[in-house]
Design an enzyme around this catalytic site. Sequence first.
Site, mmCIF file in Angstrom:
data_model
loop_
_atom_site.group_PDB
_atom_site.id
_atom_site.type_symbol
_atom_site.label_atom_id
_atom_site.label_comp_id
_atom_site.label_asym_id
_atom_site.label_seq_id
_atom_site.Cartn_x
_atom_site.Cartn_y
_atom_site.Cartn_z
ATOM 1 N N TYR A 1 0.820 -1.224 0.000
ATOM 2 C CA TYR A 1 0.000 0.000 0.000
ATOM 3 C C TYR A 1 0.852 1.273 0.000
ATOM 4 C CZ TYR A 1 -3.398 -3.534 1.338
ATOM 5 O OH TYR A 1 -4.164 -4.668 1.366
ATOM 6 N N HIS A 2 2.007 1.204 -0.609
ATOM 7 C CA HIS A 2 2.889 2.365 -0.679
ATOM 8 C C HIS A 2 2.987 2.894 -2.105
ATOM 9 C CE1 HIS A 2 5.122 0.867 3.210
ATOM 10 N NE2 HIS A 2 3.863 1.228 3.430
#
Length: 541
Positions: free
Chosen positions: A477-478
């Site tokens: 989720y980066h």
Amino acid sequence: MGWRFLQFIWPFLTGSLLFFNAFSYSEKAPYLTFIKEAKSAPEVSIYDYIVIGGGTCGCPLAATLSEGATVLVLERGGSPYTQPDKVNLKNFLNSLTDTTPSSFAQQFISTDGVLNARARALGGGSVINAGFYSRAEPGFVREAGWDEGLVEESYEWVEKVVAFEPTVRQWQSALRDGLKEVGVLPYNGFSYDHLIGTKVGGSIFDDSGSRHTAADLLTYADPDAISVYLHATVQKILFRDSPAGAIGSPQILMLSGIGPAQHLQAHGIRLVLDQPMVGQGMADNPMNALVVPSPLPVELSFVQIVGITKFGSYIEGGSGLGLRVTWALALQRILETLSNKTGQPSMFSPQANETMWMKTFGPLGSVNLKGGFIVEKVTGPLSKGHLELHTIDPNDNPLVTFNYFKEPEDLRICVEGMKTIIDVINSKAFSKFRYKNMPVQALIDLVLSLPVNLRPKHPSAAFSLEQYCIDTVLTIYHYHGGCLVDKVVDRDYKVMGVDSLRVIDTSTFFSAPGTNPQATVMMLGRYMGQKILREDSEEVT
């Protein structure tokens, strides 16, 4: 401050998850009085600044701007304060995988076949992430051209409210000692700073399991100068002779007429500015993992320890998380296979010892893993993709391609990271959390049998770490990019070719800062808020 052009600042919702704090809703009420439902908003109102997206960057940005201006925040999601249990540590996976329309996470699948999620809540990604807090590496700050003194002050401003030193218990201690044993050195103790070696990082979860999100930074806001409206979806920016506003995502820029001309015209969108780099340079740091069942009970923990390697991989882990039924059934199949290979009933076979199975994994309808997982994240990454509109409905997800492992260097780092994980699992420090007759190969087979993504699985992945990385890649989720600095925005985050419009979020980043970006995203909101107020003051004088 005299007069000021009506300005619109666009912080995108990305990257982080924080704890809801230990205060009750009623105790938060004094500053929550400026947080309201969008349906209660007046038909006409005027503000010095409009911040679209009350996310990880938007909340600190808006709070800072309210120190010297009037600010409106429009957030498409709801408030984490109304459902504190939903964002508690114990409900992390449930919240992240919730697919109901009112959930804090909007699911999407990249064209690469990797499952992902976008935040839709006040506090943004800090409401749904794993909570690790660690600053950017010094080189990232220098390359961005930021004022290092102001950066330090801005980090400290954030940390007073949302960051904590975690209590490191048995499973995380074993991970820490395992990393040290296999040579991820030096050991740096507890630190918010990005340091090569092994360290204890910060957390936005407190010891009670409560999450402290970027929304908590609104405690700094002047309640008489700020309005926050929830469930406020912005369709697009309207332009006349000069821009009247902006939203900070490649999707909204495109919907508003700023983007690749041919692509916008194909969707029937009136072109305002032909900007072919909008949506380009999208990237997501690939993550790969091994699940490690344990013969001993483990604490419920998220990321507290990180191994920052010299070769570009970050090693992290968690323990005691709930697993879905499909995961438990897959693990059951692996254990049965191990039993069949030996020709004798194994202590790991549910048929051989149903009582042991229930004690270890619980009833299949509500499975908690007695054990944990260790992951590695590839720094950067070098591999880039792109974003395109799928529809012209802002509520729909765009089409996103990350091109995981397109660059060979990313794959090389993943393989080295997986080798390090295997060494940690085999270390003496980690031995008490290992079943002695469950080899690492069984753990590899386990993950290969799980529905971790929608990518095809190849037989060679069982013995080739290169193929394993490709087949089992996950998101951490980066994701970032799409409105890159010097491509779409300038060094002050102003959209090139448009007045009074800024994009302030991770879509401007070429790489993800530090091991986990949320600390830097929150810092950036504070940092740019101060810079903007100073610029306005200088213009008036």
